[in-house]
Design a protein around this motif. Structure first.
Motif, PDB file in Angstrom:
ATOM      1  N   LEU A   1       0.826  -1.207   0.000  1.00  0.00           N
ATOM      2  CA  LEU A   1       0.000   0.000   0.000  1.00  0.00           C
ATOM      3  C   LEU A   1       0.863   1.262   0.000  1.00  0.00           C
ATOM      4  O   LEU A   1       0.591   2.224  -0.722  1.00  0.00           O
ATOM      5  CB  LEU A   1      -0.889   0.035   1.242  1.00  0.00           C
TER       6      LEU A   1
ATOM      7  N   TRP B   1       2.486   1.788  -3.345  1.00  0.00           N
ATOM      8  CA  TRP B   1       1.499   2.187  -4.346  1.00  0.00           C
ATOM      9  C   TRP B   1       1.129   3.665  -4.171  1.00  0.00           C
ATOM     10  O   TRP B   1       1.071   4.427  -5.138  1.00  0.00           O
ATOM     11  CB  TRP B   1       0.252   1.302  -4.228  1.00  0.00           C
TER      12      TRP B   1
ATOM     13  N   ALA C   1      -3.185   6.297  -0.141  1.00  0.00           N
ATOM     14  CA  ALA C   1      -3.629   5.072  -0.799  1.00  0.00           C
ATOM     15  C   ALA C   1      -4.973   4.627  -0.238  1.00  0.00           C
ATOM     16  O   ALA C   1      -5.878   4.246  -0.987  1.00  0.00           O
ATOM     17  CB  ALA C   1      -2.579   3.973  -0.607  1.00  0.00           C
TER      18      ALA C   1
ATOM     19  N   VAL D   1      -8.452   3.240  -1.926  1.00  0.00           N
ATOM     20  CA  VAL D   1      -8.856   1.830  -1.834  1.00  0.00           C
ATOM     21  C   VAL D   1      -9.092   1.367  -0.404  1.00  0.00           C
ATOM     22  O   VAL D   1      -9.326   0.183  -0.187  1.00  0.00           O
ATOM     23  CB  VAL D   1      -7.807   0.907  -2.486  1.00  0.00           C
TER      24      VAL D   1
ATOM     25  N   LEU E   1     -12.037  -2.538  -2.564  1.00  0.00           N
ATOM     26  CA  LEU E   1     -11.117  -3.658  -2.705  1.00  0.00           C
ATOM     27  C   LEU E   1     -11.824  -4.922  -3.169  1.00  0.00           C
ATOM     28  O   LEU E   1     -11.258  -5.715  -3.923  1.00  0.00           O
ATOM     29  CB  LEU E   1     -10.366  -3.898  -1.393  1.00  0.00           C
TER      30      LEU E   1
ATOM     31  N   VAL F   1      -7.791   4.128 -11.398  1.00  0.00           N
ATOM     32  CA  VAL F   1      -7.489   2.740 -11.082  1.00  0.00           C
ATOM     33  C   VAL F   1      -8.194   1.835 -12.088  1.00  0.00           C
ATOM     34  O   VAL F   1      -7.658   0.814 -12.512  1.00  0.00           O
ATOM     35  CB  VAL F   1      -7.935   2.411  -9.639  1.00  0.00           C
TER      36      VAL F   1
ATOM     37  N   LEU G   1      -1.905  -2.587  -7.999  1.00  0.00           N
ATOM     38  CA  LEU G   1      -2.478  -2.959  -6.703  1.00  0.00           C
ATOM     39  C   LEU G   1      -2.465  -4.473  -6.485  1.00  0.00           C
ATOM     40  O   LEU G   1      -2.892  -4.960  -5.436  1.00  0.00           O
ATOM     41  CB  LEU G   1      -3.912  -2.433  -6.578  1.00  0.00           C
TER      42      LEU G   1
ATOM     43  N   VAL H   1      -1.046  -5.821  -3.265  1.00  0.00           N
ATOM     44  CA  VAL H   1      -1.908  -5.521  -2.120  1.00  0.00           C
ATOM     45  C   VAL H   1      -2.978  -6.592  -1.981  1.00  0.00           C
ATOM     46  O   VAL H   1      -3.206  -7.148  -0.897  1.00  0.00           O
ATOM     47  CB  VAL H   1      -2.574  -4.134  -2.265  1.00  0.00           C
TER      48      VAL H   1
END
Lengths: 163, 163
Positions: A96, A99, B16, B20, B26, B65, B89, B92
């Motif tokens: 995270l 990113w 971040a 998300v 997510l 995104v 991502l 993650v």
DNA sequence: TTTTTCACTTCTGATTTAGAAGCTAATCAA
DNA sequence: TTGATTAGCTTCTAAATCAGAAGTGAAAAA
């Protein structure tokens, strides 16, 4: 409780998000990883209300992500530390952080650099690895249902023709 | 907006999470990674209300995104696809998925297995790496402030004696 | 002894959110 | 070409959540 509105699909990501899929939980964990262990330090830094911080710490302790232990020296004070389970969240946080640093940068420049203590060199970051250590991309990986798969989820996964 | 209550500390993780750090964002991304690209498929699978799904898709598109593109064949239909930013991502999500699978397992057994397409073998998962490919643990890594660090945050980081 | 600190808990008003229902335009089916 | 269905929203309202203030009790500092 962090959230009542969890999808009832039995999915690993959903379960994980039930514990840490909350803004403050992850901010708390980030700071604990960075060496903040007391209620006061966390509250000062995060600017969160004490009621919310108290609730989050309780949830994280109940989920065994953190342990609450009496601080040495001051009997009023407690310290929150990561359990093994909590330490396993390290790749999530690093992923995270990197990113956010890459795609939502500060105008002033890099906010944080992660370096390896031993060498003093910057780390590469969080990556998805094959058994032999190769770095994998999304398209290299396939998701297979296991014995614990939720039938409803499996049906929907396979229903949509892969495009 | 996903959240107004973001801590105003200029931190990569907080930024971040502003995009998300929300349960549904997510979950949507997880499903897009797994090949679900339409509004209807996402709604059926997640069981989320259309208003929420609509809002999340909008946020994720605004944050670049996801991209929304007209589906071939049906002029009413749109497809949501990952941008390069969105694909980043991946670690993650994999990290979250593996954490959930390990620490919050289903009684019925493993829900999902991630395998490498080429070899058919299970993948290792998300790890934090040094430049030379070694896997690092939390205690191997140090966080250094960069030029973009928020002064308030830096002060608090260094104030608490590292334990 | 009094004051301050720590880690909370409880309360309340304001904000935010989720879910139900409705809407519009495109598509299918007869 | 009429009616039903589908895709992707938007609007509305009730419910959940949150920040901030105030208060608690026990320990520590003054």
């Amino acid at each position: 409780m962090t959230s009542k509105r969890l999808p009832d699909v039995d999915c690993a990501v959903a379960q994980a998000l039930g514990v840490v899929g909350d803004l403050w939980s992850l901010m708390v964990l980030r700071n604990v990883f960075n060496g903040m262990h007391t209620f006061a330090a966390l509250q000062d830094n995060l600017g969160v209300s004490s009621s919310v911080l108290s609730a989050r710490l309780k949830t994280l302790c109940a989920a065994k992500v953190l342990v609450r232990q009496a601080a040495t020296g001051d009997a009023r004070s407690f310290e929150y530390h990561l359990t093994e389970c909590g330490q396993d969240l390290y790749p999530v946080l690093i992923a995270l952080m990197q990113w956010g640093e890459k795609w939502l940068p500060s105008q002033r420049g890099k906010r944080l650099t992660l370096i390896e203590k031993r060498s003093g060199k910057a780390i590469l970051g969080a990556r998805v690895l094959a058994q032999d250590g190769r770095v994998l991309k999304p398209r290299d990986v396939k998701v297979l249902p296991g014995p614990g798969i939720d039938p409803a989820f499996h049906a929907l996964m396979t229903r949509t023709p892969a495009k």
